[in-house]
Structures are given as structure tokens and as C-alpha cells.
Motif scaffolding. Sequence first.
Motif, PDB file in Angstrom:
ATOM      1  N   PRO A   1       0.828  -1.216   0.000  1.00  0.00           N
ATOM      2  CA  PRO A   1       0.000   0.000   0.000  1.00  0.00           C
ATOM      3  C   PRO A   1       0.856   1.258   0.000  1.00  0.00           C
ATOM      4  O   PRO A   1       2.021   1.256   0.418  1.00  0.00           O
ATOM      5  CB  PRO A   1      -0.805  -0.134   1.300  1.00  0.00           C
ATOM      6  CG  PRO A   1      -0.860  -1.597   1.573  1.00  0.00           C
ATOM      7  CD  PRO A   1       0.436  -2.146   1.080  1.00  0.00           C
ATOM      8  N   ASP A   2       0.276   2.345  -0.463  1.00  0.00           N
ATOM      9  CA  ASP A   2       1.028   3.594  -0.626  1.00  0.00           C
ATOM     10  C   ASP A   2       1.646   4.066   0.681  1.00  0.00           C
ATOM     11  O   ASP A   2       2.791   4.538   0.700  1.00  0.00           O
ATOM     12  CB  ASP A   2       0.105   4.682  -1.185  1.00  0.00           C
ATOM     13  CG  ASP A   2      -0.345   4.363  -2.601  1.00  0.00           C
ATOM     14  OD1 ASP A   2       0.371   3.609  -3.285  1.00  0.00           O
ATOM     15  OD2 ASP A   2      -1.410   4.854  -3.010  1.00  0.00           O
ATOM     16  N   ILE A   3       0.917   3.947   1.764  1.00  0.00           N
ATOM     17  CA  ILE A   3       1.433   4.448   3.041  1.00  0.00           C
ATOM     18  C   ILE A   3       2.656   3.644   3.490  1.00  0.00           C
ATOM     19  O   ILE A   3       3.582   4.188   4.102  1.00  0.00           O
ATOM     20  CB  ILE A   3       0.323   4.429   4.117  1.00  0.00           C
ATOM     21  CG1 ILE A   3       0.824   5.127   5.387  1.00  0.00           C
ATOM     22  CG2 ILE A   3      -0.153   3.020   4.399  1.00  0.00           C
ATOM     23  CD1 ILE A   3      -0.249   5.288   6.436  1.00  0.00           C
ATOM     24  N   CYS A   4       2.690   2.332   3.170  1.00  0.00           N
ATOM     25  CA  CYS A   4       3.855   1.516   3.513  1.00  0.00           C
ATOM     26  C   CYS A   4       5.073   1.941   2.702  1.00  0.00           C
ATOM     27  O   CYS A   4       6.198   2.011   3.227  1.00  0.00           O
ATOM     28  CB  CYS A   4       3.555   0.040   3.288  1.00  0.00           C
ATOM     29  SG  CYS A   4       2.229  -0.622   4.324  1.00  0.00           S
ATOM     30  N   VAL A   5       4.853   2.230   1.402  1.00  0.00           N
ATOM     31  CA  VAL A   5       5.961   2.665   0.546  1.00  0.00           C
ATOM     32  C   VAL A   5       6.486   4.022   1.008  1.00  0.00           C
ATOM     33  O   VAL A   5       7.696   4.242   1.131  1.00  0.00           O
ATOM     34  CB  VAL A   5       5.505   2.721  -0.918  1.00  0.00           C
ATOM     35  CG1 VAL A   5       6.609   3.282  -1.810  1.00  0.00           C
ATOM     36  CG2 VAL A   5       5.076   1.338  -1.395  1.00  0.00           C
ATOM     37  N   VAL A   6       5.586   4.944   1.277  1.00  0.00           N
ATOM     38  CA  VAL A   6       5.996   6.279   1.717  1.00  0.00           C
ATOM     39  C   VAL A   6       6.699   6.203   3.064  1.00  0.00           C
ATOM     40  O   VAL A   6       7.697   6.904   3.305  1.00  0.00           O
ATOM     41  CB  VAL A   6       4.759   7.197   1.783  1.00  0.00           C
ATOM     42  CG1 VAL A   6       5.099   8.522   2.451  1.00  0.00           C
ATOM     43  CG2 VAL A   6       4.221   7.445   0.383  1.00  0.00           C
ATOM     44  N   TYR A   7       6.213   5.355   3.955  1.00  0.00           N
ATOM     45  CA  TYR A   7       6.853   5.203   5.265  1.00  0.00           C
ATOM     46  C   TYR A   7       8.264   4.645   5.114  1.00  0.00           C
ATOM     47  O   TYR A   7       9.209   5.116   5.778  1.00  0.00           O
ATOM     48  CB  TYR A   7       6.007   4.280   6.139  1.00  0.00           C
ATOM     49  CG  TYR A   7       6.668   3.894   7.454  1.00  0.00           C
ATOM     50  CD1 TYR A   7       6.678   4.771   8.526  1.00  0.00           C
ATOM     51  CD2 TYR A   7       7.296   2.660   7.602  1.00  0.00           C
ATOM     52  CE1 TYR A   7       7.291   4.425   9.722  1.00  0.00           C
ATOM     53  CE2 TYR A   7       7.911   2.304   8.790  1.00  0.00           C
ATOM     54  CZ  TYR A   7       7.900   3.190   9.844  1.00  0.00           C
ATOM     55  OH  TYR A   7       8.516   2.852  11.023  1.00  0.00           O
ATOM     56  N   LYS A   8       8.430   3.645   4.246  1.00  0.00           N
ATOM     57  CA  LYS A   8       9.752   3.051   4.052  1.00  0.00           C
ATOM     58  C   LYS A   8      10.726   4.063   3.449  1.00  0.00           C
ATOM     59  O   LYS A   8      11.909   4.121   3.828  1.00  0.00           O
ATOM     60  CB  LYS A   8       9.626   1.821   3.145  1.00  0.00           C
ATOM     61  CG  LYS A   8      10.900   0.998   3.056  1.00  0.00           C
ATOM     62  CD  LYS A   8      11.255   0.393   4.399  1.00  0.00           C
ATOM     63  CE  LYS A   8      12.484  -0.477   4.307  1.00  0.00           C
ATOM     64  NZ  LYS A   8      12.851  -1.055   5.619  1.00  0.00           N
TER      65      LYS A   8
END
Length: 721
Positions: free
Chosen positions: A637-644
Motif C-alpha cells: 500500500p502507498d502508506i507503507c511505501v511512503v513510510y519506508k
Amino acid sequence: MSTSSVSKGCFVFKPSAKKKKTPSLEDYFLHGCDAAEHRETRFKLCQELWDQIKADTEVLQDELNRKILDSLLDFTRKCSFTRQHSDWAAQMRASEIPTAALVLGVNVPDHDMTFQSLSDLLQQSVSPHVASVQAKECGALKHLMKRVLERLMGTAVTVDDDEEEEEAEHANTPLHKSVHCSLSTLCDWYNAKTKKSSSDTPGKKRSSPVREDPQQPPVVIIFKDLEAFNPRVLQDFILICSRYIQRLPLMFIFGIATSPSTIQRILPHSVSSLLCIELFQSLSCTQHLATVIDKLILTPHFPFKLNGKVMQVLVSIFLYHDFSVRNFIKGVQLALLEHFHSQPLSVLCCKKKEALLNVMQLSQSDLERIRQLPSFERYVEKQEPQEQLNLSTDDTHLKVVCQKLVKELRKYHKNYYPILRCLHTLTTSLPRYPLGKQIRELHITCLEKNVWEYEEYQSAMKLLKMLAKDELIALLQRCVEILQPVKSKKMKNAWVQLEELLAKLKQLDTVVAEAPPCVEESLTSPVKNLGKKTDLFQLQKTLLEMNETRRAKKLSPFEVLRNEALEFIDGLVKTHLATPESQTLNEVCYYSSSATVRRHLNATPRTSIQAALNSPYYYLQNNSLITEDGSVSNAAPDICVVYKLHLECGRLINLYDWLEAYSTVVSAAEGNNPDSDSFGKVDEVKHARFIRAVSELEFLGFIKSTKQKTDHVARLTWGGC
């Protein structure tokens, strides 16, 4: 769902008649059990045991709240009686509103049950007109007035003029009835109600005005959380109610969590003077917890037990977080459910007769589990070689032995709790409470280790040997009262022996026997020789003689009996207060996974959120999210990518660089050709998805906007990838 229409339009899809069945607790329990054997039996035992604990808890809480609830009922009856008679003006001023300030303590989660019981009792015995309000639903005065009127009158209430005009159009519709939000409307409704109830009373002629009619129950308004109310809203409401006190028998109940001084802090004198306040103090939450533990935990009636670490977790959460007895009981429920869910041998955690029957129905795999229990392995090691062979190979013999061990475990619990109470009775009379002030502290100590191995126990026994005669007799008498009702052979024998010791102590003469003269001479003669000139060897010899003469001093009859009584108590402690882990098959009844209880009850939301963002596969169960090196997949999900990606940045994050990196990862996830010109370029869709993911991270508290640079955000997390 789709349509075959060519033209554009609005289509209605009715929901299917079949509703999706919500999975019940039984479904979760049966599908997630560690072992398939006896799943239904284990769930049934768990449900029955919890129903019994829940029923006993409700009865216990009603008994604990009975005193304070009865006092409140008497207060409301007295105020109602005073108002309905001519001495109303003599008792209080005409504008004063009777108010009960109920101090409940900081255990806010428990207040709902108390107020629910209070509301039910008031409606049953005092008045049918009772309304309860909370601060979260009464942000403004009009909302407070609306909630009070709706709950008293049982009808819709309008607030704004626009709503009045809209509802006036539907006034002729029988299904839509509403009234204006004002206390005058409530007064008219109340007068109509009292007139109707009085006219419905058989054999009574109405010839007096409404005020003199004895059928005028009070209108009770309960403010559950007084501290949370807007002071201005509360002040205005009280001022308005004071204007209608002659027409409406109002009565307030304030629920206070902290201190009665809250009333003076929230309400100025001009407003508080309009209230006739009487204070009511409820039982403290620590006393409530002590009673619950005494009746539910420290009893052999419930076969399910908690080990020392689990008990310590539940008590720590109570003392350091919420002081909620209700949450403590929920913790016990969680431990109960986890025990029957994860322990296949919990089928033996039931009443004695049922457990003996279930032993004979154990399967081959269950018997192997019994052989692998640590407590059973220790038991087998102590047996003869032939008995060890039989227990390891003969299933029938193993079942017979298990029945005997189940009986011994029941006897252990039956003898453990009376001796625990006796030891607690003796040690709580000592200064500084060497073994704890509360019995739960002593119980946790006994669960973790043999209590007689602690230094505190040795010091407690030394202090008990210094008790006076009347103090010792009083303590032993309380121990006799504890042991007398216990139906156990060993406890009956202990009770008889303790009664004999107590009788001997009571028969002692009050005059202390004189010491023999020879002892006195032997004590004084070496002292006389100390004045003479002597060497170091002679001095050492003289001191040793003095020490021996002190040891040889004859004890008084009371000291002999006191030592005998304490040695008897010490023997009972060492016999019956051994740790549960020393008992064979203790794993059947004792739940020991304190980490599971702590994880569920004392959760860490930030840690859980970070774990979900780092490893989304364990939450979403999507095979495309599996990675070997611990990195996040580009299909996450986008939030996981942005968080990483934000973990790879410093304290300040450039939003444009962040967006470029996100667009590159998303393009790779979509399968675009890396050599193409459009690979990694930002379009409107990617830009919108990125903004949403960044906003979610900001909402979760991982980043914040900064004034240092307009196109940057500040990172609020530590460490890197």
C-alpha cells in the motif's frame, strides 16, 4: 453489479435478503483451537465457567454498591417527601435544587455499571422520570436541553427555528411528532403525566391542585461525568432550572471522579448557592478489587487459576493505568479464554466429578501430552523403575494415576487458601507489613516461590515471637475462625490442634513465674569477675560462659506455648503453601502466558503501527507482499511505501524528492518499462495518492510540517532502515 442500459441514469440495487452471518465466539474458538480433540467440550466448559464467574461478579458488585445506592434512594425519597408537603420552604429555599454529589473515584470505566444500577433502582422505586447525560453529547446548552427532554419525554425534540418550520409541515403525520426544546414544554408534559396518573388511580377523587397531590415523583437528572462538562453550559442549565423549580420537582445527581471541590471549581458561588448539595462517597476501587480477588481468585470453587506472573500483570495494569475493576475482570476473562483455547488438556479444568470422567475419555494424543508435561515428568522421576515403565507405556494405568493426581490437585487448592488467609492474618498485624499489606501481595509471593524461603518470612516469624499474650490469642482466634468452616480432613485436624493451643494459652496464670535463683547467680558471677585484671583469653572465656548461661535460661510457660503455636503455624505453611508449580498436572488449571495478556490488555499502538507499515504481509496476507530481506515490496500500500522511503531520509524531508522516489517505486510496481521516457514521471493520480499517504503519516504522528523550509517536513521517528 452492472446494468445493460445504454443511456446514463441512476439505478437502485436492493440488498439481498440473505444477511451475511457474523461469526460468533464459538466459531473463532473452534476454528482456531490448537488441537482438534474435545474442542466443543473445551468451549462448553469455558462458557460455563465464565457464566458462573460473571454471575458471581455481578452479585458481588451489587452487594458492594448496595450501601451507596440505598443512601441515594433514601435521599431522593426524602427530598420528594419534603417537597410534597408544606414544610418545603422551611427545609430549603424555594430556588434550591436538591443535588447528590456522588464521589465514585478515578476508575471511570466502572462508573457506567453504577449509574445503570442507580437509574434502574430510581425508576423502580422512586420515579419513572430519570435521565442520564454525558459531557461528550452535551457540548452546548441546546444539546444538553435536547438530551434531557428526549430521555424524559421519549419523543423527538427540535432545537433550531429552521427545524421547527420543517417539522411543522409534518405535524399532521402521526409517525413524526416533535416538541419544542424548553423547560416549559417539560413542565406541561410533567403536569399532564401527573394528572393522568392521578386520574387513573382507582377510588381517589381529585380535589386538590397539582402541587399538593402526593403522586408527584421527582424528575431526576444524572450527570455522569461532571468534570468533563463545559462549565458555562452547566451554569446556564442550572440557572434555567432554578427558575422552574416551583413548577417542576427537579433533582440532580453529580457523578464526580476526583474530589467534591470540583463543584466549587466549576460552579461560581452565585450558581452553587442554587443547589442543596449532599455528599455521598462510594467504596474505593482498591477495596473493591480486594473483595473481587477474595471471592473469585482466592477460592477453590473455580478450577481455573492464574499463575504469579499473570496475576502481577493484571494487578499492575489496575494500579498503574485505570484502577478499573471491570477491566481487571475482563483480563481474567481473556486469560480464561486463552487457556481453554491454547491448552488441549484444559478439558480437565472443571469440577471434580466431571474432570474424573473426562480423564477416562482422553485420547492417545492427550495422554502423550500429559507425559510431556514438566510437572508430570518430575513426578515420574520420583517413582520406582517399574512404575515409570507403566506410566510411559500403559495408557489405562496412566488414566488411573491421572484421576488420583486430579484429586490431589483439588485437595491442594482446598488446603492452600485457608492457610494463606491465616498467614496473612498473622503478618498484617506486624509493623511495616513484611509480607505485604494486601492478601493479593502474599498470594503472588506464594505463587512465585516458596514463601518460607524469603528473608521477609523469617523476619516475620521473629516478630511474631515477640507478641504479647492478648495479641497472640486474638490472632490465633481469627485463624481458628478461618479454619473452622473448611471441609477438609487436614484442616479439621489443624483446627482441633489450634483450638487446644488456644485453650492452653487462655488457661495460663497472669502472674509470670519467677526465674530460679541459680540462674541469676550464674548470670551475675561472671560479671563480677570482669572487674578483675585479666587477659584476652580469660575475657573471651568469661563472655562465652555468659552467652551459654543466657541460652540455658528457663522459658516461661507462655513463651513455651507461644513458640509451640508458631512452630505449628510454620509447619502448616511449609506443608500447604508450596508453589503451584510443584504440584503435578498444575498446567491443566493454571494459565501462565503473561506476555499474551500484556500484549492484549496493555497494548502499544505505535509499535503495532510501525510493525504493520514495515511488514504489511502479516496483516494483509497477500503473497505479493512477501520479501526476504525485510524490505517493503513495491506492491505494498502507498502508506507503507511512503513510510519506508521516509526512513531513508534525515531530519528534514524534501517533499519533491520524496515524491520522485515514490513515483519510481510505483512505476516499477505497475510493470512499466524502466527504459521508457514515462517511467517514474509524476502524473495527477500518483500525486494524489502521494498526498493522501503523506497526510496519513502526518495524522499518525510520524512527520509534521516545519517553518524552517516551506517545501520540507520534519521527521518525528528515530533510526534508519
